[in-house]
Design a protein around this motif. Sequence first.
Motif, mmCIF file in Angstrom:
data_model
loop_
_atom_site.group_PDB
_atom_site.id
_atom_site.type_symbol
_atom_site.label_atom_id
_atom_site.label_comp_id
_atom_site.label_asym_id
_atom_site.label_seq_id
_atom_site.Cartn_x
_atom_site.Cartn_y
_atom_site.Cartn_z
ATOM 1 N N ASP A 230 56.573 -14.446 -17.383
ATOM 2 C CA ASP A 230 55.368 -14.868 -17.342
ATOM 3 C C ASP A 230 54.732 -13.947 -16.225
ATOM 4 N N LEU A 231 55.042 -14.304 -14.893
ATOM 5 C CA LEU A 231 54.437 -13.459 -13.757
ATOM 6 C C LEU A 231 54.450 -11.984 -14.158
ATOM 7 N N ASN A 232 55.716 -11.565 -14.581
ATOM 8 C CA ASN A 232 55.540 -9.893 -14.827
ATOM 9 C C ASN A 232 54.941 -9.612 -15.669
ATOM 10 N N GLN A 233 54.535 -10.389 -17.052
ATOM 11 C CA GLN A 233 53.389 -10.220 -17.922
ATOM 12 C C GLN A 233 52.021 -10.292 -17.308
ATOM 13 N N ARG A 234 51.827 -11.196 -16.464
ATOM 14 C CA ARG A 234 50.538 -11.190 -15.749
ATOM 15 C C ARG A 234 50.165 -9.984 -15.113
ATOM 16 N N VAL A 235 51.032 -9.571 -14.165
ATOM 17 C CA VAL A 235 50.761 -8.572 -13.336
ATOM 18 C C VAL A 235 50.398 -7.255 -14.166
ATOM 19 N N GLU A 236 51.444 -7.169 -15.306
ATOM 20 C CA GLU A 236 51.236 -6.071 -16.113
ATOM 21 C C GLU A 236 49.569 -5.970 -16.691
ATOM 22 N N ALA A 237 49.151 -7.170 -16.771
ATOM 23 C CA ALA A 237 47.611 -7.158 -17.259
ATOM 24 C C ALA A 237 46.833 -6.824 -16.255
ATOM 25 N N TYR A 238 47.117 -7.187 -14.845
ATOM 26 C CA TYR A 238 46.298 -6.811 -13.868
ATOM 27 C C TYR A 238 47.208 -6.162 -12.788
ATOM 28 N N PRO A 239 47.664 -4.913 -12.927
ATOM 29 C CA PRO A 239 48.308 -4.075 -12.291
ATOM 30 C C PRO A 239 48.047 -3.672 -11.093
ATOM 31 N N GLN A 240 46.592 -3.989 -10.431
ATOM 32 C CA GLN A 240 45.980 -3.630 -9.281
ATOM 33 C C GLN A 240 46.540 -4.434 -8.242
ATOM 34 N N TYR A 241 47.021 -5.809 -8.636
ATOM 35 C CA TYR A 241 47.511 -6.695 -7.680
ATOM 36 C C TYR A 241 48.888 -6.151 -6.737
ATOM 37 N N ILE A 242 49.649 -5.503 -7.795
ATOM 38 C CA ILE A 242 51.094 -5.106 -6.929
ATOM 39 C C ILE A 242 50.443 -3.996 -6.123
ATOM 40 N N GLU A 243 49.700 -3.030 -6.352
ATOM 41 C CA GLU A 243 49.478 -1.994 -5.605
ATOM 42 C C GLU A 243 48.667 -2.321 -4.435
ATOM 43 N N ARG A 244 47.827 -3.294 -4.440
ATOM 44 C CA ARG A 244 46.848 -3.684 -3.335
ATOM 45 C C ARG A 244 47.539 -4.667 -2.425
ATOM 46 N N ILE A 245 48.294 -5.681 -2.940
ATOM 47 C CA ILE A 245 48.870 -6.706 -2.049
ATOM 48 C C ILE A 245 50.113 -6.473 -1.791
ATOM 49 N N THR A 246 51.134 -5.775 -2.434
ATOM 50 C CA THR A 246 52.541 -5.606 -2.305
ATOM 51 C C THR A 246 52.785 -4.218 -1.490
ATOM 52 N N GLY A 247 52.361 -3.312 -2.351
ATOM 53 C CA GLY A 247 52.432 -1.819 -1.936
ATOM 54 C C GLY A 247 53.599 -1.489 -2.376
ATOM 55 N N GLN A 248 54.450 -2.250 -3.377
ATOM 56 C CA GLN A 248 55.408 -2.060 -4.009
ATOM 57 C C GLN A 248 55.202 -1.304 -5.339
ATOM 58 N N THR A 249 56.278 -0.562 -5.701
ATOM 59 C CA THR A 249 56.280 0.118 -7.095
ATOM 60 C C THR A 249 56.533 -1.018 -8.104
ATOM 61 N N PRO A 250 56.182 -0.877 -9.539
ATOM 62 C CA PRO A 250 56.396 -1.802 -10.487
ATOM 63 C C PRO A 250 57.707 -2.284 -10.492
ATOM 64 N N GLU A 251 58.513 -1.331 -10.292
ATOM 65 C CA GLU A 251 60.048 -1.345 -10.692
ATOM 66 C C GLU A 251 60.498 -2.408 -9.401
ATOM 67 N N GLU A 252 59.956 -1.962 -8.222
ATOM 68 C CA GLU A 252 60.362 -2.668 -7.202
ATOM 69 C C GLU A 252 59.729 -4.298 -7.167
ATOM 70 N N PHE A 253 58.608 -4.398 -7.779
ATOM 71 C CA PHE A 253 58.060 -5.573 -7.698
ATOM 72 C C PHE A 253 58.913 -6.600 -8.722
ATOM 73 N N ILE A 254 59.306 -6.057 -9.864
ATOM 74 C CA ILE A 254 59.985 -6.745 -10.886
ATOM 75 C C ILE A 254 61.493 -6.965 -10.179
ATOM 76 N N ALA A 255 62.103 -6.159 -9.700
ATOM 77 C CA ALA A 255 63.295 -6.463 -9.227
ATOM 78 C C ALA A 255 63.175 -7.655 -8.270
ATOM 79 N N ALA A 256 62.080 -7.894 -7.494
ATOM 80 C CA ALA A 256 62.276 -8.671 -6.365
ATOM 81 C C ALA A 256 61.705 -10.196 -7.267
ATOM 82 N N LEU A 257 61.307 -10.501 -8.085
ATOM 83 C CA LEU A 257 60.870 -11.551 -8.883
ATOM 84 C C LEU A 257 62.328 -12.573 -8.927
ATOM 85 N N GLU A 258 61.987 -13.798 -8.816
ATOM 86 C CA GLU A 258 63.083 -14.845 -8.945
ATOM 87 C C GLU A 258 62.693 -15.901 -9.898
#
Length: 277
Positions: A230-258
């Motif tokens: 669900d969270l992966n789908q949510r941030v796909e709808a709001y991709p600015q969160y990944i870039e602005r907050i984590t500094g990760q690439t989408p691939e890195e972000f998804i891999a870190a989810l638990e």
Amino acid sequence: PGSSTTGSSGRDAPGPVSRWKTRNPRSRFILMSVPAPASLRFLLLQVRNANDPMREHERLAFARALAIEPDHCDTVDLLSTRPSPTQLDTSDVVLLGGSGDYSATGEGEWLDRSLDVLRELVQRNQPTFASCWGFQAMARAMGGTVVNNPDTAEVGTHQLFVTQAGRNDPVFGSLGQSFPAQMGHEDCVSVLPKGTTLLAFSERNTHQAYRVDDAPIYCTQFHPELTRTDLNQRVEAYPQYIERITGQTPEEFIAALEETPGAEALLQRFVATVFAG
């Protein structure tokens, strides 16, 4: 520091859990997680644009987490209206979630109206579970402080720590000392309102969950209704969160989810606690 009556941190407050005055006189505190009774009706108050695909996604996520049929969960758009007295009277539980493009720190007619609705829920002793924006808005409605602070922003799976009051709580008590949960926020509650008890915190945020002491209302900054997918789908709808907050690439972000099974069980335990026979 702090106590349940001041809205302070309460991390070391071991006092007894408050009893509520609910519409169900048989309500008591228990520790369990079971699907909500099929007879219960839920009302999801939403703060999302009409074309936001997460509107329906949010409803389905809550329904899955509660183990209810989606048609047992009605919705009201707080951006344009407020729930009627009949809608509140016929709803056993009110739910609030995220907000997409809207902040609890702002101003405007829709927000003033929404905060009035949340104060009404407290006055009615209406069973309510509020996550993310709902957590922030309820705090502001009750006199707490909500701020936008990039330094405390969190998105992804984060570890939370349960306060002593939380370990004594019927909804949070089975989580142990810490648990992972799904996050996605930039605003935070910097000061809890009076008459609340802190239940959880994280490394970045002192306030991650609280209960209202004299009403059946629980609020979480994190999203117990969301799974890893669900969270992966949510941030796909709001991709600015990944870039602005984590500094990760989408691939890195998804891999870190638990996966977050403990957090996901909270909604069912909340309902079981409120409507225990």
